[in-house]
Design a protein around this motif. Structure first.
Motif, PDB file in Angstrom:
ATOM      1  N   LYS A   1       6.683   3.212 -21.928  1.00  0.00           N
ATOM      2  CA  LYS A   1       6.084   2.684 -20.505  1.00  0.00           C
ATOM      3  C   LYS A   1       6.974   2.340 -19.827  1.00  0.00           C
ATOM      4  O   LYS A   1       8.364   2.192 -20.228  1.00  0.00           O
ATOM      5  CB  LYS A   1       5.082   1.321 -21.094  1.00  0.00           C
ATOM      6  N   GLY A   2       6.768   2.005 -18.331  1.00  0.00           N
ATOM      7  CA  GLY A   2       7.632   1.638 -17.295  1.00  0.00           C
ATOM      8  C   GLY A   2       7.064   1.252 -16.110  1.00  0.00           C
ATOM      9  O   GLY A   2       5.821   1.048 -16.094  1.00  0.00           O
ATOM     10  N   ARG A   3       7.784   1.069 -15.138  1.00  0.00           N
ATOM     11  CA  ARG A   3       7.108   0.384 -13.754  1.00  0.00           C
ATOM     12  C   ARG A   3       7.756   1.069 -12.788  1.00  0.00           C
ATOM     13  O   ARG A   3       8.880   1.002 -12.716  1.00  0.00           O
ATOM     14  CB  ARG A   3       7.495  -1.226 -13.723  1.00  0.00           C
ATOM     15  N   ILE A   4       7.135   1.563 -11.782  1.00  0.00           N
ATOM     16  CA  ILE A   4       7.414   2.204 -10.672  1.00  0.00           C
ATOM     17  C   ILE A   4       7.598   1.078  -9.681  1.00  0.00           C
ATOM     18  O   ILE A   4       7.060   0.318  -9.329  1.00  0.00           O
ATOM     19  CB  ILE A   4       6.362   3.157 -10.164  1.00  0.00           C
ATOM     20  N   ILE A   5       8.915   1.042  -9.176  1.00  0.00           N
ATOM     21  CA  ILE A   5       9.554   0.226  -8.188  1.00  0.00           C
ATOM     22  C   ILE A   5      10.081   0.817  -6.951  1.00  0.00           C
ATOM     23  O   ILE A   5      10.080   0.044  -5.751  1.00  0.00           O
ATOM     24  CB  ILE A   5      10.761  -0.511  -8.941  1.00  0.00           C
TER      25      ILE A   5
ATOM     26  N   TYR B   1       0.793  -1.285  -0.128  1.00  0.00           N
ATOM     27  CA  TYR B   1      -0.101  -0.018   0.045  1.00  0.00           C
ATOM     28  C   TYR B   1       1.045   1.220   0.090  1.00  0.00           C
ATOM     29  O   TYR B   1       0.568   2.171   0.986  1.00  0.00           O
ATOM     30  CB  TYR B   1      -0.766   0.122   1.178  1.00  0.00           C
ATOM     31  N   ILE B   2       1.979   1.360  -0.768  1.00  0.00           N
ATOM     32  CA  ILE B   2       2.628   2.414  -0.926  1.00  0.00           C
ATOM     33  C   ILE B   2       1.876   3.526  -1.803  1.00  0.00           C
ATOM     34  O   ILE B   2       1.505   3.196  -2.955  1.00  0.00           O
ATOM     35  CB  ILE B   2       3.938   2.196  -1.818  1.00  0.00           C
ATOM     36  N   ARG B   3       1.666   4.805  -1.223  1.00  0.00           N
ATOM     37  CA  ARG B   3       0.803   5.641  -1.993  1.00  0.00           C
ATOM     38  C   ARG B   3       1.740   6.414  -2.703  1.00  0.00           C
ATOM     39  O   ARG B   3       2.813   7.165  -2.292  1.00  0.00           O
ATOM     40  CB  ARG B   3      -0.030   6.462  -1.164  1.00  0.00           C
ATOM     41  N   ILE B   4       1.544   6.970  -4.016  1.00  0.00           N
ATOM     42  CA  ILE B   4       2.277   7.714  -4.760  1.00  0.00           C
ATOM     43  C   ILE B   4       1.386   9.008  -4.943  1.00  0.00           C
ATOM     44  O   ILE B   4       0.228   9.093  -5.583  1.00  0.00           O
ATOM     45  CB  ILE B   4       2.587   7.180  -6.025  1.00  0.00           C
ATOM     46  N   MET B   5       1.957  10.321  -4.664  1.00  0.00           N
ATOM     47  CA  MET B   5       1.035  11.388  -5.442  1.00  0.00           C
ATOM     48  C   MET B   5       1.763  12.229  -6.333  1.00  0.00           C
ATOM     49  O   MET B   5       3.084  11.976  -6.447  1.00  0.00           O
ATOM     50  CB  MET B   5       0.988  12.471  -4.182  1.00  0.00           C
ATOM     51  N   PRO B   6       1.318  13.226  -7.064  1.00  0.00           N
ATOM     52  CA  PRO B   6       1.904  14.025  -8.168  1.00  0.00           C
ATOM     53  C   PRO B   6       3.069  14.673  -7.097  1.00  0.00           C
ATOM     54  O   PRO B   6       2.606  15.457  -6.022  1.00  0.00           O
ATOM     55  CB  PRO B   6       0.948  14.882  -8.517  1.00  0.00           C
ATOM     56  N   GLY B   7       4.353  14.833  -7.774  1.00  0.00           N
ATOM     57  CA  GLY B   7       5.369  15.556  -7.157  1.00  0.00           C
ATOM     58  C   GLY B   7       6.374  14.673  -6.428  1.00  0.00           C
ATOM     59  O   GLY B   7       7.524  15.119  -6.174  1.00  0.00           O
ATOM     60  N   ASP B   8       6.072  13.562  -6.315  1.00  0.00           N
ATOM     61  CA  ASP B   8       6.865  12.576  -5.641  1.00  0.00           C
ATOM     62  C   ASP B   8       7.967  11.936  -6.626  1.00  0.00           C
ATOM     63  O   ASP B   8       7.758  12.125  -7.573  1.00  0.00           O
ATOM     64  CB  ASP B   8       6.212  11.151  -5.174  1.00  0.00           C
ATOM     65  N   ARG B   9       9.020  11.786  -5.774  1.00  0.00           N
ATOM     66  CA  ARG B   9      10.281  11.417  -6.893  1.00  0.00           C
ATOM     67  C   ARG B   9      10.206   9.674  -6.821  1.00  0.00           C
ATOM     68  O   ARG B   9      10.036   9.104  -5.780  1.00  0.00           O
ATOM     69  CB  ARG B   9      11.442  11.803  -6.132  1.00  0.00           C
ATOM     70  N   VAL B  10      10.562   9.197  -7.957  1.00  0.00           N
ATOM     71  CA  VAL B  10      10.312   7.861  -7.862  1.00  0.00           C
ATOM     72  C   VAL B  10      11.342   7.158  -8.988  1.00  0.00           C
ATOM     73  O   VAL B  10      12.142   7.898  -9.673  1.00  0.00           O
ATOM     74  CB  VAL B  10       8.842   7.187  -8.589  1.00  0.00           C
ATOM     75  N   ARG B  11      11.774   5.886  -8.770  1.00  0.00           N
ATOM     76  CA  ARG B  11      12.609   5.361  -9.395  1.00  0.00           C
ATOM     77  C   ARG B  11      11.868   4.158 -10.439  1.00  0.00           C
ATOM     78  O   ARG B  11      10.872   3.487  -9.801  1.00  0.00           O
ATOM     79  CB  ARG B  11      13.589   4.398  -8.598  1.00  0.00           C
ATOM     80  N   VAL B  12      12.163   4.255 -11.677  1.00  0.00           N
ATOM     81  CA  VAL B  12      11.323   3.670 -12.558  1.00  0.00           C
ATOM     82  C   VAL B  12      12.193   2.615 -13.325  1.00  0.00           C
ATOM     83  O   VAL B  12      13.320   3.086 -13.744  1.00  0.00           O
ATOM     84  CB  VAL B  12      10.679   4.721 -13.786  1.00  0.00           C
ATOM     85  N   GLU B  13      11.635   1.420 -13.608  1.00  0.00           N
ATOM     86  CA  GLU B  13      12.375   0.346 -14.407  1.00  0.00           C
ATOM     87  C   GLU B  13      11.937   0.411 -15.894  1.00  0.00           C
ATOM     88  O   GLU B  13      10.717   0.377 -15.999  1.00  0.00           O
ATOM     89  CB  GLU B  13      12.106  -1.037 -13.695  1.00  0.00           C
ATOM     90  N   THR B  14      12.641   0.369 -16.805  1.00  0.00           N
ATOM     91  CA  THR B  14      12.338   0.596 -18.208  1.00  0.00           C
ATOM     92  C   THR B  14      12.951  -0.666 -18.954  1.00  0.00           C
ATOM     93  O   THR B  14      13.862  -1.136 -18.659  1.00  0.00           O
ATOM     94  CB  THR B  14      12.730   1.810 -18.781  1.00  0.00           C
ATOM     95  N   THR B  15      12.548  -0.957 -19.914  1.00  0.00           N
ATOM     96  CA  THR B  15      12.917  -2.110 -20.850  1.00  0.00           C
ATOM     97  C   THR B  15      13.427  -1.312 -22.441  1.00  0.00           C
ATOM     98  O   THR B  15      12.769  -0.294 -22.702  1.00  0.00           O
ATOM     99  CB  THR B  15      12.078  -2.869 -21.334  1.00  0.00           C
ATOM    100  N   PRO B  16      14.237  -1.840 -23.100  1.00  0.00           N
ATOM    101  CA  PRO B  16      14.446  -1.219 -24.138  1.00  0.00           C
ATOM    102  C   PRO B  16      13.484  -1.509 -25.442  1.00  0.00           C
ATOM    103  O   PRO B  16      13.699  -1.129 -26.548  1.00  0.00           O
ATOM    104  CB  PRO B  16      15.841  -1.866 -24.690  1.00  0.00           C
ATOM    105  N   TYR B  17      12.631  -2.299 -25.215  1.00  0.00           N
ATOM    106  CA  TYR B  17      11.465  -2.669 -26.009  1.00  0.00           C
ATOM    107  C   TYR B  17      10.313  -1.618 -26.109  1.00  0.00           C
ATOM    108  O   TYR B  17       9.748  -1.761 -27.307  1.00  0.00           O
ATOM    109  CB  TYR B  17      10.960  -4.403 -25.705  1.00  0.00           C
ATOM    110  N   ASP B  18      10.040  -1.205 -25.443  1.00  0.00           N
ATOM    111  CA  ASP B  18       9.013   0.050 -25.009  1.00  0.00           C
ATOM    112  C   ASP B  18       9.426   1.305 -24.581  1.00  0.00           C
ATOM    113  O   ASP B  18       9.665   1.217 -23.315  1.00  0.00           O
ATOM    114  CB  ASP B  18       7.702  -0.558 -24.589  1.00  0.00           C
ATOM    115  N   ALA B  19       9.582   2.285 -25.289  1.00  0.00           N
ATOM    116  CA  ALA B  19      10.252   3.520 -24.906  1.00  0.00           C
ATOM    117  C   ALA B  19       9.118   4.465 -24.081  1.00  0.00           C
ATOM    118  O   ALA B  19       9.156   5.491 -23.614  1.00  0.00           O
ATOM    119  CB  ALA B  19      10.753   4.067 -26.036  1.00  0.00           C
TER     120      ALA B  19
END
Length: 73
Positions: free
Chosen positions: A64-68, A44-62
């Motif tokens: 989209k990503g996943r917030i980790i 239940y980690i809450r994310i709000m606008p303005g938050d700094r996040v680390r994103v995992e991306t793949t070379p296949y789709d420029a």
């Protein structure tokens, strides 16, 4: 980190339905559409606008990503 993925940091600009977010990555002009990882949903980690996040991306789709990870201020 999985094989072939890279981690970058960015700032959440917009919250969308179904745990989707628009994230502006550091050093890039475009925004990516990102979803929450399973561990963040379970804990239940809450994310709000303005938050700094680390994103995992793949070379296949420029576009989209996943917030980790939410970086604490």
């Amino acid at each position: 980190m999985h094989q072939g993925t890279q981690e970058v940091e960015g700032i959440v600009n917009q919250c969308l339905p179904n745990t989707l977010f628009r994230v502006k990555l550091d050093g890039e002009e475009i925004e990516r559409l990102c979803h929450l990882s399973g561990k963040m949903r379970i804990n239940y980690i809450r994310i709000m606008p303005g938050d700094r996040v680390r994103v995992e991306t793949t070379p296949y789709d420029a576009e989209k990503g996943r917030i980790i990870f939410r970086i604490k201020k």
